[in-house]
Design a protein around this motif. Structure first.
Motif, PDB file in Angstrom:
ATOM      1  N   ARG A 247       7.857  61.915  52.964  1.00 52.43           N
ATOM      2  CA  ARG A 247       6.780  60.903  53.354  1.00 52.43           C
ATOM      3  C   ARG A 247       5.850  61.695  54.203  1.00 52.43           C
ATOM      4  O   ARG A 247       4.772  61.630  54.227  1.00 52.43           O
ATOM      5  N   ASN A 248       6.385  62.486  55.419  1.00 57.49           N
ATOM      6  CA  ASN A 248       5.920  62.958  56.394  1.00 57.49           C
ATOM      7  C   ASN A 248       5.002  64.190  55.671  1.00 57.49           C
ATOM      8  O   ASN A 248       3.888  64.346  55.905  1.00 57.49           O
ATOM      9  N   TRP A 250       4.020  64.317  52.561  1.00 52.58           N
ATOM     10  CA  TRP A 250       2.907  63.772  51.742  1.00 52.58           C
ATOM     11  C   TRP A 250       1.609  63.400  52.576  1.00 52.58           C
ATOM     12  O   TRP A 250       0.459  63.888  52.124  1.00 52.58           O
ATOM     13  N   HIS A 251       2.060  62.824  53.509  1.00 56.92           N
ATOM     14  CA  HIS A 251       0.456  62.582  54.416  1.00 56.92           C
ATOM     15  C   HIS A 251      -0.076  63.959  54.828  1.00 56.92           C
ATOM     16  O   HIS A 251      -1.129  63.986  55.066  1.00 56.92           O
ATOM     17  N   GLU A 255      -4.621  63.239  50.766  1.00 53.57           N
ATOM     18  CA  GLU A 255      -5.376  62.241  51.177  1.00 53.57           C
ATOM     19  C   GLU A 255      -5.692  61.022  50.460  1.00 53.57           C
ATOM     20  O   GLU A 255      -4.775  60.882  49.381  1.00 53.57           O
ATOM     21  N   ASN A 257      -4.796  56.553  50.167  1.00 51.27           N
ATOM     22  CA  ASN A 257      -3.615  55.698  50.481  1.00 51.27           C
ATOM     23  C   ASN A 257      -2.512  55.863  49.652  1.00 51.27           C
ATOM     24  O   ASN A 257      -2.500  55.563  48.355  1.00 51.27           O
ATOM     25  N   PRO A 258      -1.433  56.362  50.111  1.00 54.12           N
ATOM     26  CA  PRO A 258      -0.242  56.597  49.545  1.00 54.12           C
ATOM     27  C   PRO A 258       0.264  55.230  48.726  1.00 54.12           C
ATOM     28  O   PRO A 258       1.267  55.469  47.690  1.00 54.12           O
ATOM     29  N   TYR A 264       5.049  58.161  45.416  1.00 53.89           N
ATOM     30  CA  TYR A 264       5.264  57.942  46.754  1.00 53.89           C
ATOM     31  C   TYR A 264       5.930  56.473  46.800  1.00 53.89           C
ATOM     32  O   TYR A 264       6.982  56.394  47.745  1.00 53.89           O
TER      33      TYR A 264
END
Length: 281
Positions: A247-248, A250-251, A255, A257-258, A264
């Protein structure tokens, strides 16, 4: 084992020494040259090939030149008596960010190879060059999700079923493919990753009474084994730490909204969606 006299290279390069190059070798002589170099090396020799089929052809040729053809089983795997192991790390054979994962047999072979590398100090590692671009699972994932079963061990069926599911194995009615398991009364069938045959675990109360390999087509047992090593069924660790890392990253990388991305959402829920291997952190 065939040894060249004199050797193709008088002395092998060491760290910091100039590179040495063999050129203009006939294609048929390349496996012989690799076998000669590996037999004189005291460390692991990495061999890169262009395509996946080249890797398997090279493995077969090296078994011949290293005198290992008499130590191969029905699946072409060398037994533990060889003094120069040959490890083949296959390519996923999928395109980047495809919406499907590698075949279970490929994942099985990769996990077996990766588990061998942790204790391998001498031998040959063969892989297609595109495999270098793949991220590998952390060593603690392979070590932490690997466990050994031995006849006579205490075995709680419900606990072990949850452990298999946490390692990525799928419950089915009948076991045919790597990464599957089935429970029938006091019997658990499982096809371990890295194993050539599925395994039937027969219990007497909470004790393993017998471990038997069986034919996935006929479902008939073949031979009794004393112990078996179970590897995780996937390369992506979906532990709490693994999910947080995913998750980290990915952010940091994407860009938007995941929550609009199904991959995700699935990974955040502890699921392994098809094609997730290319999103390895």
């Amino acid at each position: 084992m065939l040894i060249l006299q004199p050797p193709l290279i008088d002395s092998l390069p060491t760290a910091g020494s100039p590179l040495k190059t063999l050129s203009n070798l006939p294609k048929s002589a390349i496996p012989l040259a690799i076998a000669d170099i590996a037999s004189r090396s005291n460390s692991l020799v990495l061999v890169l090939v262009e395509k996946s089929q080249d890797a398997q052809q090279l493995v077969n040729a090296l078994h011949f030149y290293l005198g290992q053809e008499h130590h191969l089983d029905a699946e072409g795997e060398a037994d533990g008596s060889v003094d120069l192991p040959i490890v083949h790390l296959p390519d996923w054979e999928t395109l980047p960010y495809d919406s499907f994962s590698p075949h279970e047999d490929i994942t099985s072979e990769r996990l077996k190879a990766l588990s061998q590398l942790s204790d391998l100090h001498r031998g040959l590692l063969i892989l297609p060059i595109q495999t270098l671009a793949h991220r590998l699972p952390p060593r603690e994932h392979l070590d932490g999700q690997r466990f050994v079963l031995t006849t006579g061990d205490t075995f709680d069926l419900h606990t072990e079923r949850r452990r298999l599911e946490a390692s990525g194995y799928h419950a089915v009615d009948t076991v045919h493919e790597h990464g599957e398991f089935a429970v029938r009364g006091a019997i658990l069938d499982v096809f371990p990753m890295g194993s050539q045959q599925p395994l039937r675990i027969e219990l007497f109360d909470t004790e393993i009474e017998s471990l038997r390999a069986f034919d996935p087509d006929t479902q008939r047992t073949i031979t009794k084994v004393d112990s078996v090593t179970l590897l995780p069924a996937r390369e992506i660790p979906l532990t709490e730490t693994g999910i947080t890392t995913f998750r980290n990253h990915w952010h940091e990388t994407f860009e938007g909204n995941p929550r609009d991305c199904s991959i995700y959402q699935d990974v955040s829920s502890g699921l392994a969606p098809p094609g997730v291997e290319y999103y390895a952190p």
